[in-house]
Design a protein around this motif. Sequence first.
Motif, PDB file in Angstrom:
ATOM      1  N   ALA A 112       0.862  -1.184   0.000  1.00 26.39           N
ATOM      2  CA  ALA A 112       0.000   0.000   0.000  1.00 26.39           C
ATOM      3  C   ALA A 112       0.893   1.227   0.000  1.00 26.39           C
ATOM      4  CB  ALA A 112      -0.908   0.012   1.222  1.00 26.39           C
ATOM      5  N   VAL A 113       0.332   2.336  -0.462  1.00 33.41           N
ATOM      6  CA  VAL A 113       1.106   3.570  -0.578  1.00 33.41           C
ATOM      7  C   VAL A 113       0.400   4.689   0.183  1.00 33.41           C
ATOM      8  CG1 VAL A 113       2.175   5.218  -2.150  1.00 33.41           C
ATOM      9  CG2 VAL A 113       1.834   2.856  -2.887  1.00 33.41           C
ATOM     10  N   ILE A 114       1.141   5.349   1.061  1.00 32.82           N
ATOM     11  CA  ILE A 114       0.645   6.570   1.694  1.00 32.82           C
ATOM     12  C   ILE A 114       1.269   7.740   0.941  1.00 32.82           C
ATOM     13  CG2 ILE A 114       0.602   7.923   3.824  1.00 32.82           C
ATOM     14  CD1 ILE A 114      -1.109   5.385   3.960  1.00 32.82           C
ATOM     15  N   VAL A 115       0.405   8.538   0.328  1.00 35.33           N
ATOM     16  CA  VAL A 115       0.864   9.686  -0.457  1.00 35.33           C
ATOM     17  C   VAL A 115       0.735  10.914   0.429  1.00 35.33           C
ATOM     18  CG1 VAL A 115       0.481  11.063  -2.528  1.00 35.33           C
ATOM     19  CG2 VAL A 115       0.115   8.590  -2.597  1.00 35.33           C
ATOM     20  N   THR A 116       1.874  11.430   0.907  1.00 34.60           N
ATOM     21  CA  THR A 116       1.782  12.493   1.912  1.00 34.60           C
ATOM     22  C   THR A 116       1.712  13.893   1.305  1.00 34.60           C
ATOM     23  OG1 THR A 116       4.175  12.816   2.121  1.00 34.60           O
ATOM     24  CG2 THR A 116       3.163  11.094   3.498  1.00 34.60           C
ATOM     25  N   ASN A 117       2.369  14.100   0.159  1.00 30.36           N
ATOM     26  CA  ASN A 117       2.492  15.450  -0.412  1.00 30.36           C
ATOM     27  C   ASN A 117       3.159  16.413   0.572  1.00 30.36           C
ATOM     28  OD1 ASN A 117       2.204  17.235  -2.551  1.00 30.36           O
ATOM     29  ND2 ASN A 117       0.221  17.983  -1.866  1.00 30.36           N
ATOM     30  N   LEU A 118       3.997  15.908   1.445  1.00 28.73           N
ATOM     31  CA  LEU A 118       4.649  16.719   2.483  1.00 28.73           C
ATOM     32  C   LEU A 118       6.133  16.919   2.218  1.00 28.73           C
ATOM     33  CD1 LEU A 118       3.261  15.156   5.793  1.00 28.73           C
ATOM     34  CD2 LEU A 118       2.359  17.133   4.580  1.00 28.73           C
ATOM     35  N   GLY A 119       6.636  16.445   1.085  1.00 31.00           N
ATOM     36  CA  GLY A 119       8.079  16.529   0.872  1.00 31.00           C
ATOM     37  C   GLY A 119       8.820  15.714   1.910  1.00 31.00           C
ATOM     38  N   GLU A 120      10.020  16.201   2.275  1.00 28.83           N
ATOM     39  CA  GLU A 120      10.860  15.433   3.196  1.00 28.83           C
ATOM     40  C   GLU A 120      10.341  15.453   4.637  1.00 28.83           C
ATOM     41  OE1 GLU A 120      13.441  13.460   2.168  1.00 28.83           O
ATOM     42  OE2 GLU A 120      12.614  13.958   0.212  1.00 28.83           O
ATOM     43  N   ALA A 121       9.338  16.268   4.921  1.00 28.06           N
ATOM     44  CA  ALA A 121       8.718  16.215   6.248  1.00 28.06           C
ATOM     45  C   ALA A 121       8.095  14.843   6.475  1.00 28.06           C
ATOM     46  CB  ALA A 121       7.653  17.308   6.385  1.00 28.06           C
ATOM     47  N   ARG A 122       7.878  14.104   5.389  1.00 31.39           N
ATOM     48  CA  ARG A 122       7.319  12.764   5.527  1.00 31.39           C
ATOM     49  C   ARG A 122       8.287  11.834   6.253  1.00 31.39           C
ATOM     50  NH1 ARG A 122      10.968  10.636   2.080  1.00 31.39           N
ATOM     51  NH2 ARG A 122      10.343   8.894   0.753  1.00 31.39           N
ATOM     52  N   ASN A 123       9.554  12.185   6.319  1.00 31.43           N
ATOM     53  CA  ASN A 123      10.503  11.352   7.041  1.00 31.43           C
ATOM     54  C   ASN A 123      10.098  11.200   8.510  1.00 31.43           C
ATOM     55  OD1 ASN A 123      11.786  11.441   4.612  1.00 31.43           O
ATOM     56  ND2 ASN A 123      13.670  12.401   5.322  1.00 31.43           N
ATOM     57  N   ALA A 124       9.523  12.253   9.065  1.00 26.65           N
ATOM     58  CA  ALA A 124       9.071  12.196  10.459  1.00 26.65           C
ATOM     59  C   ALA A 124       7.964  11.164  10.624  1.00 26.65           C
ATOM     60  CB  ALA A 124       8.594  13.571  10.915  1.00 26.65           C
ATOM     61  N   ILE A 125       7.108  11.028   9.621  1.00 31.69           N
ATOM     62  CA  ILE A 125       5.995  10.074   9.701  1.00 31.69           C
ATOM     63  C   ILE A 125       6.520   8.644   9.683  1.00 31.69           C
ATOM     64  CG2 ILE A 125       3.956   9.219   8.479  1.00 31.69           C
ATOM     65  CD1 ILE A 125       3.504  12.028   7.471  1.00 31.69           C
TER      66      ILE A 125
ATOM     67  N   GLY B 179      19.012  12.404   3.531  1.00 35.89           N
ATOM     68  CA  GLY B 179      17.652  12.029   3.910  1.00 35.89           C
ATOM     69  C   GLY B 179      17.645  10.949   4.979  1.00 35.89           C
ATOM     70  N   THR B 180      18.505   9.958   4.803  1.00 33.16           N
ATOM     71  CA  THR B 180      18.603   8.882   5.789  1.00 33.16           C
ATOM     72  C   THR B 180      19.090   9.430   7.128  1.00 33.16           C
ATOM     73  OG1 THR B 180      19.164   7.389   3.975  1.00 33.16           O
ATOM     74  CG2 THR B 180      19.601   6.601   6.214  1.00 33.16           C
ATOM     75  N   LEU B 181      20.061  10.333   7.082  1.00 29.06           N
ATOM     76  CA  LEU B 181      20.556  10.934   8.320  1.00 29.06           C
ATOM     77  C   LEU B 181      19.438  11.691   9.032  1.00 29.06           C
ATOM     78  CD1 LEU B 181      23.057  11.461  10.116  1.00 29.06           C
ATOM     79  CD2 LEU B 181      23.393  13.591   8.838  1.00 29.06           C
ATOM     80  N   SER B 182      18.575  12.356   8.253  1.00 28.74           N
ATOM     81  CA  SER B 182      17.468  13.082   8.895  1.00 28.74           C
ATOM     82  C   SER B 182      16.531  12.110   9.608  1.00 28.74           C
ATOM     83  CB  SER B 182      16.698  13.930   7.875  1.00 28.74           C
ATOM     84  OG  SER B 182      15.817  13.146   7.089  1.00 28.74           O
ATOM     85  N   GLU B 183      16.377  10.916   9.055  1.00 28.07           N
ATOM     86  CA  GLU B 183      15.504   9.928   9.695  1.00 28.07           C
ATOM     87  C   GLU B 183      16.140   9.367  10.967  1.00 28.07           C
ATOM     88  OE1 GLU B 183      12.960   8.293   5.936  1.00 28.07           O
ATOM     89  OE2 GLU B 183      15.110   7.983   5.861  1.00 28.07           O
ATOM     90  N   ILE B 184      17.455   9.126  10.904  1.00 25.16           N
ATOM     91  CA  ILE B 184      18.170   8.694  12.109  1.00 25.16           C
ATOM     92  C   ILE B 184      18.036   9.756  13.202  1.00 25.16           C
ATOM     93  CG2 ILE B 184      20.483   8.300  13.049  1.00 25.16           C
ATOM     94  CD1 ILE B 184      21.228   7.049  10.294  1.00 25.16           C
ATOM     95  N   ALA B 185      18.262  11.008  12.821  1.00 26.40           N
ATOM     96  CA  ALA B 185      18.228  12.098  13.792  1.00 26.40           C
ATOM     97  C   ALA B 185      16.827  12.282  14.374  1.00 26.40           C
ATOM     98  CB  ALA B 185      18.709  13.395  13.134  1.00 26.40           C
ATOM     99  N   LEU B 186      15.808  12.205  13.521  1.00 20.53           N
ATOM    100  CA  LEU B 186      14.435  12.350  14.007  1.00 20.53           C
ATOM    101  C   LEU B 186      14.064  11.188  14.932  1.00 20.53           C
ATOM    102  CD1 LEU B 186      12.758  13.614  10.716  1.00 20.53           C
ATOM    103  CD2 LEU B 186      12.897  14.901  12.858  1.00 20.53           C
ATOM    104  N   ALA B 187      14.546  10.000  14.618  1.00 21.08           N
ATOM    105  CA  ALA B 187      14.243   8.838  15.463  1.00 21.08           C
ATOM    106  C   ALA B 187      14.919   8.973  16.824  1.00 21.08           C
ATOM    107  CB  ALA B 187      14.686   7.553  14.765  1.00 21.08           C
ATOM    108  N   LYS B 188      16.155   9.451  16.839  1.00 18.81           N
ATOM    109  CA  LYS B 188      16.837   9.676  18.115  1.00 18.81           C
ATOM    110  C   LYS B 188      16.193  10.836  18.861  1.00 18.81           C
ATOM    111  CE  LYS B 188      19.748   7.971  19.714  1.00 18.81           C
ATOM    112  NZ  LYS B 188      19.762   6.802  20.650  1.00 18.81           N
TER     113      LYS B 188
END
Lengths: 166, 166, 166, 166
Positions: free
Chosen positions: D76-89, D105-114
């Motif tokens: 399934a696909v979640i289409v966020t239309n949020l740009g890279e803010a979708r990394n937080a989701i 982008g991957t680093l932003s996901e690591i950082a947001l997860a931490k």
Amino acid sequence: MPLQVAVCGPRHCTEDDKSHAYEVGILLAQAGAIVICGGGTGVMAAVAAGVRAGNGLVIGVRPGNTATDASPDLSAVIVTNLGEARNAIIVWSADAVIAIGGSWGTLSEIALAKRRGDVPVITLGSWIILDRDGNPLPESVTVASSPRQAVDLALAVRPVRPQETI
Amino acid sequence: MPLQVAVCGPRHCTEDDKSHAYEVGILLAQAGAIVICGGGTGVMAAVAAGVRAGNGLVIGVRPGNTATDASPDLSAVIVTNLGEARNAIIVWSADAVIAIGGSWGTLSEIALAKRRGDVPVITLGSWIILDRDGNPLPESVTVASSPRQAVDLALAVRPVRPQETI
Amino acid sequence: MPLQVAVCGPRHCTEDDKSHAYEVGILLAQAGAIVICGGGTGVMAAVAAGVRAGNGLVIGVRPGNTATDASPDLSAVIVTNLGEARNAIIVWSADAVIAIGGSWGTLSEIALAKRRGDVPVITLGSWIILDRDGNPLPESVTVASSPRQAVDLALAVRPVRPQETI
Amino acid sequence: MPLQVAVCGPRHCTEDDKSHAYEVGILLAQAGAIVICGGGTGVMAAVAAGVRAGNGLVIGVRPGNTATDASPDLSAVIVTNLGEARNAIIVWSADAVIAIGGSWGTLSEIALAKRRGDVPVITLGSWIILDRDGNPLPESVTVASSPRQAVDLALAVRPVRPQETI
């Protein structure tokens, strides 16, 4: 439209980070740049205080659903209710990004700004990022050694005329 | 912190909507309120022009990934890159919401503001919402008949002192 | 990829809304469509239960920062931490939108879907939207009179083959 | 509800990253975990292919406004239309986060997860983060040396029973 510079940094920071942020705020205000920040405590509050001292315009972009916890030195508050996804908004609103101090939230802003790619990212006392082999990244952030240098690097994006300020 | 009022409305609007938005912008600026708007054309551009004419502060919250399409009368631009999800940010940043004219985007802002629930929502020439049986909703928006009345209803949230302005 | 249908509706709804949502969920699951919903109580929980009863796939998109308050009938939970801005995600993820019952949150989803513009919006017992003069809007939502009709209108977007289901 | 594991990684990645992602996908699927990913190419496509090979459920969370560019192996696909803010989701939807390979982008996901803080973050061949003095951070990510170890560390969050899968 005046230049907009994002100044990012931790809630929990060192005294040096705070004084650097305050000085960055004053210098950006004096140059006629608008400052975008996270609107909270620590580096965010210090840069807002600096901008106010420099009679500039500083907008805080908050993660929660209220402005009640925003820094009192802000000119205006954007209440996003988006949590940390708001970091992307701070980064996309900027012509240049200055990160002062280190934290996971700040690192996410640095990473998002580099991901965006078309905006200079300047750090001052922030964390160090290396590739998987421990080597410096070929196109990484620009490390500044003083508030003055950080601001000069940010203002180099394009000329700002004082009369551009509101 | 000064009162922040969101003024929402369509890109494609009537001439009446535009003149209403311009007048609302001037009146809010003169009262010392900060205006938050979508930062584009139509009602958004007209309210920004009104605020500038009133020497006030107006922030545009854009849906795209650039400030290049923002109204030139804005004091500052928040570039969200969130598409129409940015409508929620406009609504959450406001102490009161004024909607001028009708469109699906404007309706989404009215609905999000009522969903938030703790903020007055005033409409001026906007769409009409009825329950499933065609009856008025018990707790709906407040319909204003003039820019002056719309602004007075928004400013009734709490006293604004002119010295609160930046 | 299977068709994805968003089913929107209030937390606080009527018993009719609930049974309509449950039936819509079963019918969509039986047709091999994936259902996207808000993942909470009321209409959201009823449609999830219907999809589960029909052995389908239903994804809940939550506004908060945790999955603990999500409906137990969901196949998976997207935790957005975006508040009501998540309504835009539900709408943008859908090939068709069905709104059951009326509330401000549901109205925001209808409005965002019509603002998006390239997706059919079908309502079943939802609120009525009129222009500023009290007349029906020229290009508005499609009003269904039964769950079966609502589902048929949604599935008319494009053929769905049962073997498309996961 | 089954365990949900986010697998993050670059569009542009090494062949090792791809094979690691594919193996992580198979292993998570076999363990009954749902996989959340960015839904694009590179690591995202490889993990989706692995999950499909393991008969699991994988959801892609896209940054754009369409599902047309999504990996064909997604459930399934979640289409966020949020740009890279979708990394937080992606990060907030996960019970554990595995980052494979390095990118901003991957680093932003690591950082947001931490930054989120209550979720294990495991890296496999990703970038290295040091404090401002070049020292390791006291509470940083867990570095795995193989897909098997990365998955074991993620699954250690809580027991997953195969019958939990849909």
